[in-house]
Design an enzyme around this catalytic site. Structure first.
Site, PDB file in Angstrom:
ATOM      1  N   ALA A  11       0.842  -1.200   0.000  1.00  0.00           N
ATOM      2  CA  ALA A  11       0.000   0.000   0.000  1.00  0.00           C
ATOM      3  C   ALA A  11       0.874   1.247   0.000  1.00  0.00           C
ATOM      4  CB  ALA A  11      -0.931  -0.019   1.215  1.00  0.00           C
ATOM      5  N   GLY A  12       1.949   1.197  -0.755  1.00  0.00           N
ATOM      6  CA  GLY A  12       2.846   2.340  -0.865  1.00  0.00           C
ATOM      7  C   GLY A  12       2.360   3.311  -1.922  1.00  0.00           C
ATOM      8  N   ARG A  89      22.700  -4.757  -5.692  1.00  0.00           N
ATOM      9  CA  ARG A  89      21.565  -5.396  -6.342  1.00  0.00           C
ATOM     10  C   ARG A  89      21.242  -6.725  -5.637  1.00  0.00           C
ATOM     11  NH1 ARG A  89      21.424  -5.197 -12.609  1.00  0.00           N
ATOM     12  NH2 ARG A  89      19.507  -4.011 -12.424  1.00  0.00           N
ATOM     13  N   THR A 120       6.774  -5.320  -8.509  1.00  0.00           N
ATOM     14  CA  THR A 120       7.991  -5.167  -7.700  1.00  0.00           C
ATOM     15  C   THR A 120       9.274  -5.413  -8.515  1.00  0.00           C
ATOM     16  OG1 THR A 120       6.752  -5.905  -5.765  1.00  0.00           O
ATOM     17  CG2 THR A 120       9.158  -5.978  -5.598  1.00  0.00           C
ATOM     18  N   HIS A 176      12.944  -5.130 -18.299  1.00  0.00           N
ATOM     19  CA  HIS A 176      12.533  -3.776 -17.927  1.00  0.00           C
ATOM     20  C   HIS A 176      13.726  -2.823 -17.900  1.00  0.00           C
ATOM     21  CE1 HIS A 176      10.442  -0.553 -16.108  1.00  0.00           C
ATOM     22  NE2 HIS A 176      10.795  -0.783 -14.864  1.00  0.00           N
TER      23      HIS A 176
HETATM   24  O1  TXD Z   1       7.756  -0.951 -14.188  1.00  0.00           O
HETATM   25  C1  TXD Z   1       7.851  -1.409 -13.087  1.00  0.00           C
HETATM   26  N1  TXD Z   1       7.680  -2.693 -12.878  1.00  0.00           N
HETATM   27  C2  TXD Z   1       8.129  -0.526 -11.925  1.00  0.00           C
HETATM   28  C3  TXD Z   1       8.524  -1.144 -10.691  1.00  0.00           C
HETATM   29  C4  TXD Z   1       7.973   0.882 -12.023  1.00  0.00           C
HETATM   30  C5  TXD Z   1       8.089   1.655 -10.895  1.00  0.00           C
HETATM   31  C6  TXD Z   1       8.386   1.101  -9.574  1.00  0.00           C
HETATM   32  N2  TXD Z   1       8.644  -0.296  -9.575  1.00  0.00           N
HETATM   33  C7  TXD Z   1       8.799  -1.020  -8.311  1.00  0.00           C
HETATM   34  O2  TXD Z   1       7.509  -1.158  -7.700  1.00  0.00           O
HETATM   35  C8  TXD Z   1       9.621  -0.363  -7.234  1.00  0.00           C
HETATM   36  O3  TXD Z   1      10.999  -0.539  -7.479  1.00  0.00           O
HETATM   37  C9  TXD Z   1       9.153  -1.136  -6.020  1.00  0.00           C
HETATM   38  O4  TXD Z   1       9.824  -2.402  -5.947  1.00  0.00           O
HETATM   39  C10 TXD Z   1       7.667  -1.392  -6.305  1.00  0.00           C
HETATM   40  C11 TXD Z   1       6.708  -0.556  -5.482  1.00  0.00           C
HETATM   41  O5  TXD Z   1       6.926   0.793  -5.689  1.00  0.00           O
HETATM   42  P1  TXD Z   1       6.265   1.890  -4.714  1.00  0.00           P
HETATM   43  O6  TXD Z   1       6.680   3.218  -5.223  1.00  0.00           O
HETATM   44  O7  TXD Z   1       4.830   1.619  -4.497  1.00  0.00           O
HETATM   45  O8  TXD Z   1       7.077   1.561  -3.374  1.00  0.00           O
HETATM   46  P2  TXD Z   1       6.710   1.939  -1.868  1.00  0.00           P
HETATM   47  O9  TXD Z   1       5.958   3.224  -1.818  1.00  0.00           O
HETATM   48  O10 TXD Z   1       7.981   1.774  -1.108  1.00  0.00           O
HETATM   49  O11 TXD Z   1       5.691   0.792  -1.432  1.00  0.00           O
HETATM   50  C12 TXD Z   1       6.079  -0.521  -1.149  1.00  0.00           C
HETATM   51  C13 TXD Z   1       5.154  -1.022  -0.059  1.00  0.00           C
HETATM   52  C14 TXD Z   1       5.332  -0.288   1.285  1.00  0.00           C
HETATM   53  O12 TXD Z   1       4.084   0.231   1.717  1.00  0.00           O
HETATM   54  C15 TXD Z   1       5.847  -1.378   2.235  1.00  0.00           C
HETATM   55  O13 TXD Z   1       5.393  -1.229   3.573  1.00  0.00           O
HETATM   56  C16 TXD Z   1       5.268  -2.617   1.580  1.00  0.00           C
HETATM   57  O14 TXD Z   1       5.441  -2.420   0.182  1.00  0.00           O
HETATM   58  N3  TXD Z   1       5.910  -3.881   1.964  1.00  0.00           N
HETATM   59  C17 TXD Z   1       5.213  -5.014   2.096  1.00  0.00           C
HETATM   60  N4  TXD Z   1       3.904  -5.283   1.923  1.00  0.00           N
HETATM   61  C18 TXD Z   1       3.502  -6.540   2.152  1.00  0.00           C
HETATM   62  N5  TXD Z   1       4.344  -7.545   2.506  1.00  0.00           N
HETATM   63  C19 TXD Z   1       5.669  -7.309   2.678  1.00  0.00           C
HETATM   64  N6  TXD Z   1       6.484  -8.290   3.050  1.00  0.00           N
HETATM   65  C20 TXD Z   1       6.150  -6.000   2.472  1.00  0.00           C
HETATM   66  N7  TXD Z   1       7.371  -5.418   2.556  1.00  0.00           N
HETATM   67  C21 TXD Z   1       7.212  -4.117   2.242  1.00  0.00           C
END
Ligand code: TXD
EC number: 1.1.1.37
Length: 317
Positions: A11-12, A89, A120, A176
């Protein structure tokens, strides 16, 4: 007919934007799962409170309990950690591999019939890990990257030609970001391929090359501007297009990371190729003919993904 149920794992920034779009587009009810359930619940409530203004009735909840995703039709996964200064990485791979293990277990136990879209990073290896660990059929687990990469490419081409983004189509393949392979001869303005537009004097090869480079670095350009976090509006919109294609059985032809099972002479890993997405999930992979140059670029991109998968396997997570 009951509303569809869409579960968002994470929920980020992207997760919150996904929920908002699902409400605005009236695609269904939303369950947001996060390791910070208060954040998920707060965003769900906030977005639901915009429903009376914008005219949608989606029910939205936030949770830290996987049982709440039971029966989800679509699951979009953004859970994970971003790369921080000083992290290699491998560090990111290890951390997010652990996250994918938990997410896969939650999906397998509570919503094994869902169509799963992974976002992700590092995308191609994370979606592979999610499919392997969850055991869901590979046609039901796809990765979002190509729709975003091609949307960026379309925008830059539309700006270069001073035409509507609606009339520009773009065709990208491969992993990607850095190793993305844009096929300019399949990218068009109202059906006119880019190489013909160069001949018509609309642009030059040099300009197209710099647009291709900017597209491949599209995520990095935004990270640099934002300083905290990465792109989220366009990534969310891209995943929603894929979810809609599934929910409405649109049979859209979209670039997505899918498991190759002999297509392009390759097997057992995920990489971005055009695929028909409909009610059957990733229904059909489109195999295009490559020029020798395109084949070389596609092979290099596949090798980069395969290497990352090997690195991942060595971690023994
Ligand atoms: O094209 C693409 N695929 C992408 C990928 C384009 C842009 C961003 N991309 C990737 O998406 C970025 O590198 C991240 O790996 C993800 C999510 O990006 P976002 O900007 O939404 O990241 P946030 O704001 O950090 O949100 C991640 C959330 C955050 O609320 C954490 O508390 C939660 O993930 N989180 C978890 N949720 C559930 N279960 C677990 N284990 C967990 N760990 C962290």
């Amino acid at each position: 007919m009951a509303r569809k149920k869409i579960a968002l794992i994470g929920a980020g920034n992207i997760g919150g934007t996904l929920a908002h779009l699902i409400g605005l587009k009236q695609l269904g009810d939303v369950v947001m799962f996060d390791v910070f359930p208060g954040v998920a619940a707060g965003k769900a409530l906030d977005i639901m409170q915009s429903g009376p203004v914008d005219g949608f009735d989606s029910n939205m909840v936030g949770t830290g309990d996987y049982a709440a995703i039971a029966g989800a039709d679509v699951i979009i996964v953004t859970a994970g950690f971003p790369r921080m200064p000083g992290m290699s990485r491998d560090d990111l791979l290890t951390k997010n591999a652990g996250v994918m293990g938990q997410v896969a277990e939650g999906i397998k136990t509570h919503a094994p019939g869902a169509f799963v879209i992974c976002i992700t990073n590092p995308l191609d290896v994370m979606v592979w890990a999610l499919q392997q660990k969850s055991g869901l059929p590979s046609n039901m687990v796809v990765g979002m990257a190509g729709v975003l990469d091609s949307s960026r490419f379309r925008l830059f081409l539309a700006q270069e030609f001073n035409v509507s983004v609606e009339d520009v189509t773009a065709f990208v393949l491969g992993g990607h970001g850095d190793t993305m392979v844009p096929l300019t001869r399949y990218s068009t303005v109202a059906g006119i391929p880019v190489p013909d537009l160069i001949k018509m004097g609309w642009t030059t090869q040099e300009k197209i090359d710099s647009i291709v480079a900017r597209t491949a670095n599209g995520g990095g350009e935004i990270v640099k501007l934002l300083e905290r976090g990465s792109a989220f509006y366009a990534p969310a919109a891209s995943a929603i297009a894929m979810a809609e294609a599934y929910l409405l059985d649109k049979k859209r032809v979209l670039p997505a990371a899918v498991m190759l099972n002999g297509e392009y002479g390759l097997s057992d890993f995920y990489v971005g190729v055009p695929v028909v997405i409909g009610a059957g999930g990733a229904e059909r992979i489109v195999e295009v003919q490559f020029t020798p140059e395109e084949k070389k670029a596609f092979d290099a991109s596949c090798d980069a993904v395969k290497k990352l998968i090997e690195d991942f396997k060595k971690l023994g997570v």
